[in-house]
Write an enzyme that holds these catalytic residues in place. Structure first.
Site, PDB file in Angstrom:
ATOM      1  N   GLU A 175      -6.381   6.986  -0.815  1.00 49.82           N
ATOM      2  CA  GLU A 175      -6.318   5.742  -0.041  1.00 49.82           C
ATOM      3  C   GLU A 175      -6.946   4.574  -0.804  1.00 49.82           C
ATOM      4  O   GLU A 175      -6.404   3.489  -0.828  1.00 49.82           O
ATOM      5  CB  GLU A 175      -7.003   5.907   1.313  1.00 49.82           C
ATOM      6  N   HIS A 204       0.845  -1.199   0.000  1.00 44.71           N
ATOM      7  CA  HIS A 204       0.000   0.000   0.000  1.00 44.71           C
ATOM      8  C   HIS A 204       0.883   1.253   0.000  1.00 44.71           C
ATOM      9  O   HIS A 204       0.648   2.185  -0.767  1.00 44.71           O
ATOM     10  CB  HIS A 204      -0.916  -0.046   1.233  1.00 44.71           C
ATOM     11  N   GLU A 205       1.907   1.251   0.847  1.00 44.42           N
ATOM     12  CA  GLU A 205       2.792   2.419   0.930  1.00 44.42           C
ATOM     13  C   GLU A 205       3.607   2.590  -0.364  1.00 44.42           C
ATOM     14  O   GLU A 205       3.816   3.704  -0.830  1.00 44.42           O
ATOM     15  CB  GLU A 205       3.730   2.307   2.131  1.00 44.42           C
ATOM     16  N   HIS A 218       1.614   4.379  -2.864  1.00 43.36           N
ATOM     17  CA  HIS A 218       1.629   5.834  -2.666  1.00 43.36           C
ATOM     18  C   HIS A 218       2.883   6.437  -3.297  1.00 43.36           C
ATOM     19  O   HIS A 218       2.834   7.502  -3.888  1.00 43.36           O
ATOM     20  CB  HIS A 218       1.633   6.173  -1.176  1.00 43.36           C
TER      21      HIS A 218
END
Lengths: 188, 313
Positions: free
Chosen positions: B230, B152-153, B156
């Protein structure tokens, strides 16, 4: 005169387009080669880790000699394999042999508790993951490369400069592709 | 909020554009502050203060772009992960795995000494990316869940969300300070201002409004920016691991730990995977939440991830 200038502008635009496409093809080809290298790096790491693992577990699993030998044999076969298809097949066999070893290791509580073995197991499972992620990335970038080569009208440029389609890393073995059958019928 | 997330390339382009807008608006805001000093305090014909303020504003904006990551990490008390510590071996491994899966350079890895599970990413581009996780996250999540959070990071980072959010984090604090300073200066400098005819009061009102609204606008911007991203980071993270369920259970565990993440300050909350402050507004849906929450409701994110897992079979 206007027609002449129009013609010149058209030619310049065409040349610019050809250069742009050619450069993007070259970039992609290098990325594909690099993606393949990444798989190679991880495969080599796995090959290096296996003798370590076998030596560590030997003391605990002395009588599972056969399994250990199979792992070593599969490892040596994988090291000497060449060509995308052959490497994929041999590495698949190695993965199968390794997972059998890990499944057997579950029967030895002292082995499982060993800090050294735990670390080796983490390293190996991470390497397995890295191999599959590197494959995933390689396949994605190779597919992109192939698409750019094959779509109209860029396919003329690919042909003109002799670009070859990149081979995808596939699971060749039927056993690995097979989905396990689950029997849910109620038996009385 | 039900619309489909935009694709990665649109997202990257939007992030680059928005970063420039934020930096530009910040520069203008600082310039406007200087203009106020010119108009009401100095009263000179040549706008010296405006000019100086514009330069300082632009300088700070670029400083924020390049050093924002460091200040974000410092304010959270993050320290680099020791390279040999076996406790973090698994974390280092999953980060390596995700950098391979995404084809990005390996980010620098930091750990925040905090028992509440949370994680964030920062840095101006993938070459200078930093990922920080709390100790609580490493302790509570299993291998797959940790991998999902790192994925997930990494998403980003790949989408350039970190650039945008780091700049907002770095400049947001400065806007709040300056706004305070500007309002105080008006109070003290008010008596000395030269008469500027009919325009004076209008300019003064505009200036006051800008000073009061600036922090609020900054806040709203950072919130809107982070909420939208998100969902996309969840989706593209799941695409990297091909394991949406692991992220769903990880989010469940993060949500179940009700303690707020104390190390993470309000100004950097929008960078985190889940709201570190445990604010009620973030778990609701509706207009007010849409406006003020920094994160989409976790329940909704989990539902979406489970739906994704169901589609993959």
């Amino acid at each position: 005169m206007i027609a002449f200038y129009g013609f010149v502008i058209l030619v310049v635009l065409l040349v610019a387009w050809v250069i742009g496409k050619y450069n993007s093809l070259i970039t992609l080809r290098n990325q594909v080669a690099n993606g393949w290298k990444q798989i190679d790096v991880q495969l080599k790491r796995r090959h290096d880790l296996i003798p370590n693992l076998v030596n560590t577990v030997k003391g605990y699993m002395g009588f599972e000699q056969e399994t250990l030998e199979k792992v070593i044999k599969a490892r040596n076969a994988a090291v000497s394999a060449t060509g995308v298809g052959n490497i994929a097949a041999k590495e698949g066999e190695l993965s199968t042999a390794l997972s059998r070893l890990f499944a057997l290791a579950e029967n030895y509580p002292t082995l499982k508790a060993n800090e050294n073995v735990k670390q080796l197991q983490e390293e190996l499972s991470s390497t397995e993951n890295k191999i599959s992620f590197a494959r995933q990335f390689y396949n994605d970038i190779a597919t992109k490369f192939n698409i750019v080569q094959q779509v109209f009208p860029a396919n003329f440029i690919a042909q003109l400069f002799g670009f070859q389609a990149a081979e995808l890393f596939e699971v060749k073995e039927a056993a690995e592709r097979e989905v396990p059958t689950v029997d849910l019928s109620l038996r009385k | 909020m039900a619309q489909l997330p935009p694709n990665i390339y649109e997202q990257q382009a939007a992030n680059r554009r928005n970063t420039i807008i934020v930096m530009g608006v910040f520069t203008l805001f600082v310039g406007f502050l200087g203009f106020g000093v010119d108009a009401f305090v100095l009263g000179t014909e040549i706008p010296i203060a405006t000019f100086i303020a514009l330069c300082i504003g632009a300088g700070t904006a670029f400083w924020g772009l390049n050093n924002g990551a460091v200040s974000v990490l410092t304010s959270a008390g993050a320290r680099p992960v020791p390279p040999e510590d076996p406790k973090y071996q698994q974390l280092r491994n999953v980060v390596d795995e995700m950098s391979i899966a995404s084809g990005l350079p390996r980010p620098q890895l930091f750990v925040v000494p905090d028992q509440d599970p949370n994680a964030f990413a920062t840095g101006k581009d993938p070459e200078h990316a930093c990922i920080a996780v709390t100790e609580g996250l490493v302790e509570r999540l299993n291998r797959e869940e940790l991998q999902a959070v790192v994925a997930h990071e990494m998403s980003h980072v790949r989408n350039y969300d970190t650039r945008m959010m780091t700049v907002v984090a770095a400049l947001g604090g400065a806007v709040m300070l300056l706004s305070e300073f500007g309002l105080r200066a008006t109070r003290f400098g008010g008596g000395r201002k030269k008469d500027r005819g009919g325009l004076g009061p209008i300019v003064l009102v505009l200036w006051l409004v800008a000073m009061i609204l600036a922090p609020l606008i900054t806040q709203l911007l950072s919130m809107a920016v982070s909420r939208q991203r998100e969902y996309l980071a969840d989706a593209s993270g799941a695409e990297l691991t091909r394991n949406p369920l692991a992220l769903a259970t990880a989010l469940g565990k993060i949500n179940a730990a009700t303690e707020p993440t104390r190390s993470i300050k309000k100004g950097t909350a929008h960078l985190c995977i889940a709201d570190p402050l445990g604010r009620a507004v973030n778990s609701k849906e509706g207009f007010v939440s849409d406006l003020f929450a920094t994160h989409p409701p976790i329940g909704k994110r989990i539902t979406l991830l489970k739906a994704m897992a169901y589609q993959h079979g």
